[in-house]
Enzyme design. Sequence first.
Site, PDB file in Angstrom:
ATOM      1  N   ARG A 164       0.843  -1.219   0.000  1.00 41.55           N
ATOM      2  CA  ARG A 164       0.000   0.000   0.000  1.00 41.55           C
ATOM      3  C   ARG A 164       0.872   1.261   0.000  1.00 41.55           C
ATOM      4  O   ARG A 164       0.587   2.237   0.695  1.00 41.55           O
ATOM      5  CB  ARG A 164      -0.927   0.037   1.220  1.00 41.55           C
ATOM      6  N   SER A 240     -10.793  -0.420   3.764  1.00 37.01           N
ATOM      7  CA  SER A 240      -9.906  -0.577   4.932  1.00 37.01           C
ATOM      8  C   SER A 240      -9.278   0.769   5.276  1.00 37.01           C
ATOM      9  O   SER A 240      -8.661   1.395   4.410  1.00 37.01           O
ATOM     10  CB  SER A 240      -8.771  -1.544   4.609  1.00 37.01           C
ATOM     11  N   GLU A 336      -4.264   3.932   5.842  1.00 39.86           N
ATOM     12  CA  GLU A 336      -4.057   3.640   4.422  1.00 39.86           C
ATOM     13  C   GLU A 336      -4.683   4.791   3.617  1.00 39.86           C
ATOM     14  O   GLU A 336      -4.216   5.152   2.547  1.00 39.86           O
ATOM     15  CB  GLU A 336      -4.782   2.312   4.131  1.00 39.86           C
TER      16      GLU A 336
HETATM   17  C1  FAD Z   1     -15.503  -0.186  -0.389  1.00 37.82           C
HETATM   18  C2  FAD Z   1     -14.045   0.031  -0.686  1.00 37.82           C
HETATM   19  C3  FAD Z   1     -13.199  -1.046  -0.870  1.00 37.82           C
HETATM   20  C4  FAD Z   1     -11.839  -0.852  -1.152  1.00 37.82           C
HETATM   21  N1  FAD Z   1     -11.046  -1.939  -1.333  1.00 37.82           N
HETATM   22  C5  FAD Z   1      -9.731  -1.777  -1.615  1.00 37.82           C
HETATM   23  C6  FAD Z   1      -8.895  -2.911  -1.823  1.00 37.82           C
HETATM   24  O1  FAD Z   1      -9.345  -4.062  -1.785  1.00 37.82           O
HETATM   25  N2  FAD Z   1      -7.583  -2.694  -2.067  1.00 37.82           N
HETATM   26  C7  FAD Z   1      -7.058  -1.440  -2.137  1.00 37.82           C
HETATM   27  O2  FAD Z   1      -5.841  -1.322  -2.372  1.00 37.82           O
HETATM   28  N3  FAD Z   1      -7.828  -0.352  -1.963  1.00 37.82           N
HETATM   29  C8  FAD Z   1      -9.147  -0.482  -1.699  1.00 37.82           C
HETATM   30  N4  FAD Z   1      -9.942   0.617  -1.495  1.00 37.82           N
HETATM   31  C9  FAD Z   1      -9.328   1.961  -1.563  1.00 37.82           C
HETATM   32  C10 FAD Z   1      -9.487   2.676  -2.937  1.00 37.82           C
HETATM   33  O3  FAD Z   1     -10.464   2.059  -3.712  1.00 37.82           O
HETATM   34  C11 FAD Z   1      -8.174   2.692  -3.721  1.00 37.82           C
HETATM   35  O4  FAD Z   1      -7.145   3.270  -2.955  1.00 37.82           O
HETATM   36  C12 FAD Z   1      -8.291   3.466  -5.035  1.00 37.82           C
HETATM   37  O5  FAD Z   1      -7.131   3.280  -5.810  1.00 37.82           O
HETATM   38  C13 FAD Z   1      -8.532   4.964  -4.855  1.00 37.82           C
HETATM   39  O6  FAD Z   1      -8.820   5.498  -6.114  1.00 37.82           O
HETATM   40  P1  FAD Z   1      -9.544   6.893  -6.273  1.00 37.82           P
HETATM   41  O7  FAD Z   1      -9.561   7.228  -7.715  1.00 37.82           O
HETATM   42  O8  FAD Z   1     -10.870   6.850  -5.605  1.00 37.82           O
HETATM   43  O9  FAD Z   1      -8.546   7.843  -5.488  1.00 37.82           O
HETATM   44  P2  FAD Z   1      -8.921   9.135  -4.633  1.00 37.82           P
HETATM   45  O10 FAD Z   1      -9.565   8.723  -3.360  1.00 37.82           O
HETATM   46  O11 FAD Z   1      -9.650  10.118  -5.478  1.00 37.82           O
HETATM   47  O12 FAD Z   1      -7.476   9.694  -4.298  1.00 37.82           O
HETATM   48  C14 FAD Z   1      -6.632   9.028  -3.404  1.00 37.82           C
HETATM   49  C15 FAD Z   1      -5.265   9.712  -3.393  1.00 37.82           C
HETATM   50  O13 FAD Z   1      -4.633   9.539  -4.652  1.00 37.82           O
HETATM   51  C16 FAD Z   1      -4.386  10.798  -5.276  1.00 37.82           C
HETATM   52  N5  FAD Z   1      -4.711  10.628  -6.698  1.00 37.82           N
HETATM   53  C17 FAD Z   1      -5.889  10.221  -7.225  1.00 37.82           C
HETATM   54  N6  FAD Z   1      -5.787  10.155  -8.557  1.00 37.82           N
HETATM   55  C18 FAD Z   1      -4.536  10.546  -8.877  1.00 37.82           C
HETATM   56  C19 FAD Z   1      -3.822  10.701 -10.095  1.00 37.82           C
HETATM   57  N7  FAD Z   1      -4.394  10.461 -11.288  1.00 37.82           N
HETATM   58  N8  FAD Z   1      -2.533  11.131 -10.051  1.00 37.82           N
HETATM   59  C20 FAD Z   1      -1.925  11.394  -8.861  1.00 37.82           C
HETATM   60  N9  FAD Z   1      -2.549  11.283  -7.670  1.00 37.82           N
HETATM   61  C21 FAD Z   1      -3.839  10.838  -7.685  1.00 37.82           C
HETATM   62  C22 FAD Z   1      -5.309  11.797  -4.596  1.00 37.82           C
HETATM   63  O14 FAD Z   1      -4.786  13.119  -4.650  1.00 37.82           O
HETATM   64  C23 FAD Z   1      -5.349  11.228  -3.182  1.00 37.82           C
HETATM   65  O15 FAD Z   1      -4.217  11.636  -2.460  1.00 37.82           O
HETATM   66  C24 FAD Z   1     -11.314   0.465  -1.227  1.00 37.82           C
HETATM   67  C25 FAD Z   1     -12.173   1.559  -1.054  1.00 37.82           C
HETATM   68  C26 FAD Z   1     -13.520   1.353  -0.789  1.00 37.82           C
HETATM   69  C27 FAD Z   1     -14.433   2.533  -0.623  1.00 37.82           C
END
Ligand code: FAD
Length: 340
Positions: A164, A240, A336
């Site tokens: 992570r 998580s 995380e």
């Molecule tokens: C129900 C649920 C289940 C999940 N299960 C998992 C799992 O099994 N495994 C896991 O690893 N994660 C899991 N996650 C966490 C999440 O889905 C991941 O971390 C995902 O990659 C976040 O993507 P996002 O586009 O929503 O990022 P955001 O929440 O929009 O951003 C997260 C961070 O990344 C940065 N960011 C976003 N996009 C970019 C970009 N293009 N360039 C640079 N920085 C960027 C943002 O500035 C912020 O700091 C889960 C979340 C939920 C709600």
Amino acid sequence: MVDVIIEENKSLVGLQTFGLKAQTKYFGTFDSVQALRSLIEKGISPMMVLGGGSNILFAHHYKGLIMQNLIKGIEVTKHFKQSVHVRTGGGHNWHDFVLWAVQSGYGGVENLSLIPGTVGASPIQNIGAYGVEVKDVFVSCEAINLETGKKRIFRKIDCQFGYRDSIFKREAKGKYVITSVTFTLTKFTHQLKTAYGDVVKQLEAKGAWPKPSIADISEAIQFIRKSKLPDPAQIGNCGSFFKNPEVPEEIYQKIKQRHENAPCYPTTPGMVKVPAGWLIESCGWKGKRVGNTGCYAKQALVIVNYGDAEGAEVLQLVQDIIASVQAEFGIKLEPEVQIV
Ligand SMILES: Cc1cc2nc3c(=O)[nH]c(=O)nc-3n(C[C@H](O)[C@H](O)[C@H](O)COP(=O)(O)OP(=O)(O)OC[C@H]3O[C@@H](n4cnc5c(N)ncnc54)[C@H](O)[C@@H]3O)c2cc1C
């Protein structure tokens, strides 16, 4: 330069899966690198990129510009004998990309089915589930520097992926916007990973064991995830909240003296991972509600918004959980989720 619209005082409630009451002073979207550069050229400070908002806790209102990544598209860029390279837009929905890969017969990301968010965010915390991490299929990504607007290619080695973790959570934090990611996927001989969790049990239940296809694995994992994790559309959450801490074996042995059934997973020699959910549950937090927030009843690792929570009260709960786990076990939990 292309025209971009900047909204003022925009609510962030529908833009993050926590659904917290927060707003941003300025907000804009981009669906191309040119549009992103136009937003950057506005010179608003601070600025940050948002994907699907599924790994972010807005503890306060944001005082600068939030730029939402809407760059979509999937393109097979190279064909090899056994594999393909696929470039995907950073704003593309992650699960839609996984479904595309599975439907196209390309293997490698089926275990990462149903993870919310965007492709561009997938390298940030090296998303992982069911024994696979994005680093296993990552080739490179294109990113735009937020200060200069210049493009940089990050190869796998540059990203310094860990559990992570990546360079984008450390030295490069907040400095780049990932606009596309290139993955390597298998064409015919897929390396199926079924050893984790209840995957085999679920494959057996659907009659797909012992010869599952990548589609069977994707469906089995989607089924398991739906039964275990709260749907953000029903109850706000970020999955998580904490990482599973890795500790020296001696610390684990001390925990075991007081908690005979304490679980652990060996990692590197002399080190073990203790499930954060178990630590939190052992401190009595599972299912506990504090005002508008609390720990999910089925999984203590997930913090939920019961409907009207503000970021500050979620942050308080996070701090209280960290303090109580530290007092009981001497282990400091690390979030995380990105706290803004
Ligand atoms: C129900 C649920 C289940 C999940 N299960 C998992 C799992 O099994 N495994 C896991 O690893 N994660 C899991 N996650 C966490 C999440 O889905 C991941 O971390 C995902 O990659 C976040 O993507 P996002 O586009 O929503 O990022 P955001 O929440 O929009 O951003 C997260 C961070 O990344 C940065 N960011 C976003 N996009 C970019 C970009 N293009 N360039 C640079 N920085 C960027 C943002 O500035 C912020 O700091 C889960 C979340 C939920 C709600």
